[in-house]
Design a protein around this motif. Structure first.
Motif: not given
Length: 195
Positions: A11-21, A74-85
């Motif tokens: 979870l820590f790795h996923a959260l850290t990655m999602s911040q710079v995704f 983190a899931l929301d951030k991932y999906l938003q970036v996937r959609t936006d970019w």
């Protein structure tokens, strides 16, 4: 590797990655850094992040509500970036999948040289192949077609089957619900442990 799996670390790795995704997806770099050049974080890639998000989501019953909320963010951030970019995302996901499948060639070379070598170097290949499968799942969701990649995966899987045999699940048992045996068959296989 994941044999000593800890959901908190994942979870820590996923959260850290999602911040710079978002910055990562927009960059030209395929294997990025999520927490500095010399940290023990895994490389920042789409596959590395999506693998963690999906398996943690599968294991969410093992987390307190506060951690579930962070995972959802983190899931929301991932999906938003996937959609936006999406254009950048599509290019990067295909590039990563090809890169990881191509990197498995070294494993087969080592195994062909001496089958006994396979067992000691199989763990990184399981991770590599698992991340490729996570990327393929994302490509299917987004209807991204890549016949060359599918041909490479088929050829790679044929080679993997020739150097492995049925075995117990190779990662920590808590991860079994995240990895269906039919889809992720290589996690239930291992090179033979020859005398």
């Amino acid at each position: 590797m994941t044999t000593n799996y800890r959901i908190e670390r994942d979870l820590f790795h996923a959260l850290t990655m999602s911040q710079v995704f978002e910055d990562y997806v927009r960059s030209d770099q395929l294997y990025g850094y999520a927490a500095g050049l010399f940290s023990n974080m895994p490389s920042m890639t789409i596959g590395s992040l999506v693998m963690r998000l999906r398996r943690i989501d599968t294991l969410r019953m093992h987390m307190p509500d506060s951690k579930k909320k962070k995972l959802d963010d983190a899931l929301d951030k991932y999906l938003q970036v996937r959609t936006d970019w999406l254009y950048h995302f599509e290019n990067k996901i295909k590039q990563e999948a090809h890169s990881r499948v191509d990197a498995m060639k070294g494993f087969f070379y080592e195994c062909s040289d001496n089958i006994r070598n396979c067992i000691g170097i199989y763990k990184p290949e399981m991770m590599r192949r698992t991340i490729v499968q996570e990327l393929v799942r994302e490509m299917e969701i987004l209807n991204i077609r890549d016949g060359e990649l599918i041909a490479k995966i088929t050829e790679t899987d044929d080679k993997l089957r020739r150097v492995t045999e049925k075995a117990d699940f190779q990662w920590a048992d808590i991860l079994i619900p995240a990895y269906d045996e039919k889809e992720f068959w290589w996690l239930y296989n291992s090179p033979p442990n020859l005398p």
